[in-house]
Design an enzyme around this catalytic site. Structure first.
Site: not given
Length: 308
Positions: A62, A64, A66-67, A140, A211, A269
């Site tokens: 996804h 976000h 941090d990915h 999520h 997530d 994670h």
């Protein structure tokens, strides 16, 4: 054929000095597949001396930060060498916009084709001659998907004694039988592969889940994984926070591993609230449900052998 998973980053939300953001590289002989690309991905690639130049495809769960914050760097790094093969990028809606905007704003020099495919439904997104990678929905705070790499069944073991007893001498005809072709014996008999080959042997399965809130359906998607990399972000005392933010606890990750009959499960994670020493709390709670649960650490390597 080797199958290895390299944890490039195991952290969530924000990078720490000893914990990069979530990313896993899967190496299957000559194929390299990157799952998520958090900040610090390049650092771990370098420290593990991995041949990042040959990454075939990137699978984003996804969009976000941090990915995906490591993705622009990977794209620019790959342009520093001669490359003619396309780089495939898969992910839910917004992945294409993120990549194209980054290229425009950063004036990226890209000397190879980038093919972006956005995922809108469960499907096979990438495949080779003897494997495929499938995406499935997670739940999520924005559209998110998990992935499984599954190998096709392998031929059974060749029985040389059986072949010789049927009049097939050692040589090229053995190779034809092992490739699935019929041959004719010295006495004129048709010998089929099933005459000299054992039962088919299963391939391997790798699953990547991060997530998402806990869903019973995830266990069905990752059923029988040889290695399941699964988010285990919080301990039990933060279950309400996990639910609110649509993440999983370590115990819920272990429940998926148990219910899916996965052979091995390693959590990833983690919330930055936990120091490395405090991660033992997550491990203990997961092992109460799934005794074989493990923790990932940056630059940890998992070998995924054949069962037989």
């Amino acid at each position: 054929m080797n199958l290895e998973a390299f944890v490039l980053g195991c952290g969530g939300m924000m990078p720490l000095p000893y914990r990069h953001l979530t990313s896993v590289l899967l190496r299957r002989d000559g194929d390299l597949f990157l799952f998520d690309c958090g900040e610090g991905t390049q650092v771990s690639l370098k420290r593990l001396n991995l041949k990042w130049k040959k990454i075939d495809a990137i699978f984003i769960s996804h969009t976000h930060a941090d990915h995906v914050t490591g993705l622009p760097g990977i794209l620019m790094l790959s342009a520093q060498v001669d490359r003619t093969e396309p780089l495939y990028i898969y992910g839910p809606p917004k992945v294409k916009e993120y990549v194209e905007t980054s290229r425009q704003v950063l004036d990226m020099y890209i000397n190879y084709p980038i093919i972006i495919k956005e995922i809108t439904a469960p499907c096979v997104v990438h495949e080779g001659k003897d494997f495929y990678i499938r995406a499935f929905p997670l739940s999520h705070t924005k559209t998110c998907v998990g992935y499984t790499l599954e190998e096709l069944d392998r031929p059974g073991e060749f029985n040389p004694e059986k072949a010789e007893s049927l009049g097939i001498p050692r040589g090229p005809l053995w190779g034809k039988l092992q490739r699935g072709e019929e041959v004719t014996s010295e006495n004129g008999r048709i010998v089929t592969p099933s005459d000299v080959m054992g039962e088919k042997r299963s391939g391997r399965k790798f699953s990547f889940v991060t997530d998402t809130q806990y869903l019973p359906s995830i266990a069905k998607e990752v059923k029988g994984s040889d290695l399941l990399i699964c988010e285990g972000m919080f301990a039990d005392d933060c279950a309400d926070q996990a639910k609110e933010k649509k993440h999983m606890t370590a115990r819920q990750a272990a429940t998926i591993a148990r219910d899916s009959e996965s052979k091995r499960m390693a959590m990833i994670h983690y919330s930055p609230r936990y120091t490395d020493r405090e991660l033992d709390v997550l491990l203990k709670q997961a092992q109460e449900v799934y005794p074989k649960a493990e923790l990932t650490k940056d630059r940890m390597i998992f070998d995924v052998p054949y069962v037989d």
